[in-house]
Scaffold this motif. Structure first.
Motif, PDB file in Angstrom:
ATOM      1  N   ASP A  65       0.825  -1.208   0.000  1.00 51.75           N
ATOM      2  CA  ASP A  65       0.000   0.000   0.000  1.00 51.75           C
ATOM      3  C   ASP A  65       0.861   1.260   0.000  1.00 51.75           C
ATOM      4  O   ASP A  65       0.522   2.258  -0.652  1.00 51.75           O
ATOM      5  N   TRP A  66       1.969   1.214   0.747  1.00 48.53           N
ATOM      6  CA  TRP A  66       2.851   2.386   0.807  1.00 48.53           C
ATOM      7  C   TRP A  66       3.402   2.725  -0.579  1.00 48.53           C
ATOM      8  O   TRP A  66       3.437   3.893  -0.973  1.00 48.53           O
ATOM      9  N   LEU A  67       3.816   1.712  -1.328  1.00 45.86           N
ATOM     10  CA  LEU A  67       4.397   1.973  -2.646  1.00 45.86           C
ATOM     11  C   LEU A  67       3.341   2.460  -3.625  1.00 45.86           C
ATOM     12  O   LEU A  67       3.642   3.280  -4.517  1.00 45.86           O
ATOM     13  N   ARG A  68       2.104   1.991  -3.471  1.00 43.73           N
ATOM     14  CA  ARG A  68       1.036   2.480  -4.340  1.00 43.73           C
ATOM     15  C   ARG A  68       0.770   3.958  -4.086  1.00 43.73           C
ATOM     16  O   ARG A  68       0.447   4.699  -5.009  1.00 43.73           O
ATOM     17  N   ARG A  69       0.929   4.375  -2.824  1.00 40.19           N
ATOM     18  CA  ARG A  69       0.704   5.787  -2.491  1.00 40.19           C
ATOM     19  C   ARG A  69       1.928   6.663  -2.781  1.00 40.19           C
ATOM     20  O   ARG A  69       1.814   7.869  -2.837  1.00 40.19           O
ATOM     21  N   HIS A  70       3.099   6.034  -2.926  1.00 39.81           N
ATOM     22  CA  HIS A  70       4.326   6.803  -3.172  1.00 39.81           C
ATOM     23  C   HIS A  70       5.051   6.257  -4.400  1.00 39.81           C
ATOM     24  O   HIS A  70       6.188   5.789  -4.310  1.00 39.81           O
ATOM     25  N   PRO A  71       4.405   6.314  -5.566  1.00 40.76           N
ATOM     26  CA  PRO A  71       5.070   5.761  -6.767  1.00 40.76           C
ATOM     27  C   PRO A  71       6.324   6.538  -7.172  1.00 40.76           C
ATOM     28  O   PRO A  71       7.180   5.997  -7.874  1.00 40.76           O
ATOM     29  N   GLN A  72       6.438   7.785  -6.730  1.00 48.27           N
ATOM     30  CA  GLN A  72       7.589   8.612  -7.093  1.00 48.27           C
ATOM     31  C   GLN A  72       8.671   8.608  -6.012  1.00 48.27           C
ATOM     32  O   GLN A  72       9.573   9.461  -6.034  1.00 48.27           O
ATOM     33  N   ALA A  73       8.595   7.679  -5.080  1.00 51.50           N
ATOM     34  CA  ALA A  73       9.603   7.621  -4.022  1.00 51.50           C
ATOM     35  C   ALA A  73      10.991   7.477  -4.614  1.00 51.50           C
ATOM     36  O   ALA A  73      11.206   6.719  -5.568  1.00 51.50           O
ATOM     37  N   SER A  74      11.952   8.201  -4.046  1.00 50.36           N
ATOM     38  CA  SER A  74      13.314   8.194  -4.575  1.00 50.36           C
ATOM     39  C   SER A  74      14.013   6.880  -4.256  1.00 50.36           C
ATOM     40  O   SER A  74      13.574   6.104  -3.400  1.00 50.36           O
ATOM     41  N   LEU A  75      15.133   6.645  -4.924  1.00 47.49           N
ATOM     42  CA  LEU A  75      15.937   5.451  -4.669  1.00 47.49           C
ATOM     43  C   LEU A  75      16.416   5.447  -3.223  1.00 47.49           C
ATOM     44  O   LEU A  75      16.439   4.392  -2.572  1.00 47.49           O
TER      45      LEU A  75
END
Length: 570
Positions: free
Chosen positions: A359-369
């Protein structure tokens, strides 16, 4: 009416000539609450040989080491299993360390008794002595294990003497008023059985005074017979009260507590109000509950009601609680203890109030490396904490990893955890029962041995997914049916899916995800190094040298100019 629990009293006395090194150690550890019910009270005595440069350290180590480790064993282990495993581990360490000590060793005789419920469990190694005084009957409960060498008598079958430990074990029913005397071999040749009975019975209300009388009498008798340089160690334990044999009394073993029935919002269990039903599956139930007294909220995990007769699963459920109790890490969920006894089988955990990694990655698709690598490192440290306690997780994937509101990873699902010193086959079958997925290591599907490197594969697969949004192989490892399928598994480069992934990290992922378990990293710490942020490692090789590339170019240009000038000036 309050439940009647085991109650006892004890006393101790120790005397030794000043010129002799202390070589004996004794202790009684009285526990309370659930620890008293599951592990009981321990009484120990140890004694090393006087011709030992570290005699006192050997005696102290055996006592402190047992007490520290015995009460950290899983709650569902019985007394014999817990004590035996701790003693064998302590013996292996003592035996291996003795080879590094000149003129000394960690060898010691040891007798210990665990008093739990209405029984005493006696474990004995070497030549220490345990007697029982019941009424007028005075009986020795241990056997002397000694060997004659060069005119001296040395203990045999003692702790740390050999790589393999032979333990005498006996389970004895208790009676109210039983007195147990723990002492060392030095008392041989001093006091007779009638002396022991008379000196103890002189005033049974003061056990410390009784031990003092025994020590003084033994010392005086030894002086009369010309060997007064001995040290004497006495410990008395008296059973004052036993638990009642009442079927209505809650059983002392946690595994026999009843499994809670199905709960709904608003219902109560042991003073806990159900606020929400978070999960219902074939193995367990998870509820958000509130303590009616403290008003604090927490998570309650209980076995599924329809599995209440499956003892094998209940044993594993208690292991889950042990993991939450013993694993200390900010990245592993914490257990919550109620200040009152439980009447049902469940355990309580801190309510993280987070979301799954999926769920976290779906909400933060632009998360940096850098953000993704930070999560990967936290998850690796959580798995490391489990491995330090010899626990395999076996279910590492994006849906079992929580991210709290502060961005911290919390591993809270222990449904497939298994002790590494258990049977590999049982661990594998448990993982299969819970369910295999695309992140499971191939050995689970192929029936091969599983271990820490199996967790390493699942961790690396989850990290690969976190960095790329994909899985490393076209074929799911859980679908393998034969070992020939391993050769058909071709790693898909993480860099081809995310160019920000460095070549070094891609190589590390490739190795941790090798279909052959033996070819992965030997230690998880090696993989953890590869997960460090490139900016922390110094980036590429140019930055890693610590010297800017422009400086080297300037130096080279200056040297070239000096060389040209030297030619012109000739």
């Amino acid at each position: 009416m309050a439940e009647q629990a085991l109650s006892l009293s004890y006393g101790q006395a120790f005397v030794a000539p000043e010129r002799r090194r202390h070589r004996s150690s004794m202790s009684v550890l009285v526990t309370e609450g659930e620890m008293l019910q599951s592990k009981g009270v321990s009484a120990l005595i140890s004694d090393s040989i006087w011709r030992n440069a570290i005699a006192k350290q050997a005696g102290d180590l055996s006592v402190r080491g047992f007490l520290a480790d015995y009460y950290s064993t899983p709650a569902h282990w019985d007394v014999k299993t817990s004590a035996t495993r701790v003693l064998r581990a302590l013996n292996s360490w003592s035996y291996s360390q003795s080879s590094y000590i000149e003129g000394g060793s960690y060898v010691s005789s040891m007798s210990l008794m665990v008093l739990r419920g209405r029984d005493a469990h006696l474990f004995h190694m070497g030549d220490t002595l345990v007697f029982r005084l019941r009424g007028a009957e005075f009986e020795q409960l241990t056997r002397d294990h000694v060997t004659d060498l060069g005119g001296y008598r040395y203990p045999s079958r003692a702790l740390g003497l050999d790589g393999n430990l032979d333990i005498d074990y006996a389970q004895l029913p208790l009676k109210q008023g039983d007195l147990f005397l723990f002492t060392t071999r030095a008392v041989r040749g001093t006091l007779m059985p009638s002396d022991f009975v008379q000196l103890i019975r002189a005033d049974v209300s003061n056990l410390d005074a009784a031990c003092e009388r025994l020590a003084e009498a033994a010392q005086a008798r030894a002086g009369e017979r010309g060997y007064g340089a001995e040290q004497f160690c006495f410990q008395l334990v008296r059973i004052d009260r036993l638990p009642e044999l009442d079927s209505a009394t809650v059983d002392v073993h946690l595994g026999s507590l009843p499994v809670p029935s199905e709960l709904a919002v608003g219902e109560r269990l042991d003073g806990l109000e159900v606020l929400d039903v978070l999960s219902r599956n074939a193995q367990s139930r998870v509820y958000r509950v509130r303590d009616e007294r403290s008003r604090s909220e927490m998570l309650l995990r209980a076995p599924s009601p329809e599995l209440s007769s499956r003892n094998a699963y209940l044993e594993h459920f208690l292991l889950q609680q042990w993991v939450a109790e013993r694993v200390s890490s900010p990245f592993v969920a914490k257990l919550v203890e109620l200040p009152r006894p439980r009447r049902h089988l469940y355990y309580l955990m801190v309510d993280v109030r987070g979301e799954s990694l999926s769920d976290w990655l779906r909400r933060h698709p632009q998360a940096s490396l850098a953000q993704r690598l930070d999560i990967a490192r936290q998850l690796a440290k959580a798995v490391q904490a489990l491995h330090r306690r010899d626990v395999l997780h076996q279910q590492i994937h994006p849906d079992t990893v929580l991210i709290d509101p502060h961005g911290q990873v919390v591993l809270s699902d222990f449904s497939a955890c298994f002790r590494r010193d258990g049977e590999s086959g049982k661990a594998r079958e448990l993982a299969r029962e819970v369910g295999l997925g695309v992140h499971s290591a191939p050995e689970y599907a192929l029936g091969d041995e599983v271990g820490r490197r199996s967790d390493q594969y699942a961790l690396a697969s989850t990290v690969y997914w976190l960095l790329t949004g994909d899985v490393p192989y076209d074929r799911s490892p859980g679908e393998l049916r034969s070992h020939t399928g391993l050769e058909q598994m071709t790693y898909r480069s993480a860099r081809s899916r995310n160019p920000a992934v460095s070549a070094a990290l891609d190589d590390a992922l490739r190795r941790a995800l090798d279909p052959q378990r033996a070819l992965r990293f030997r230690r998880l710490s090696e993989f953890l190094v590869a997960l460090r942020d490139p900016r922390q490692r110094g980036g590429d090789e140019r930055v890693a040298t610590g010297t800017p590339a422009g400086l080297w170019q300037g130096i080279a240009g200056l040297l070239l100019l000096l060389l040209v000038l030297s030619w012109l000036l000739k």
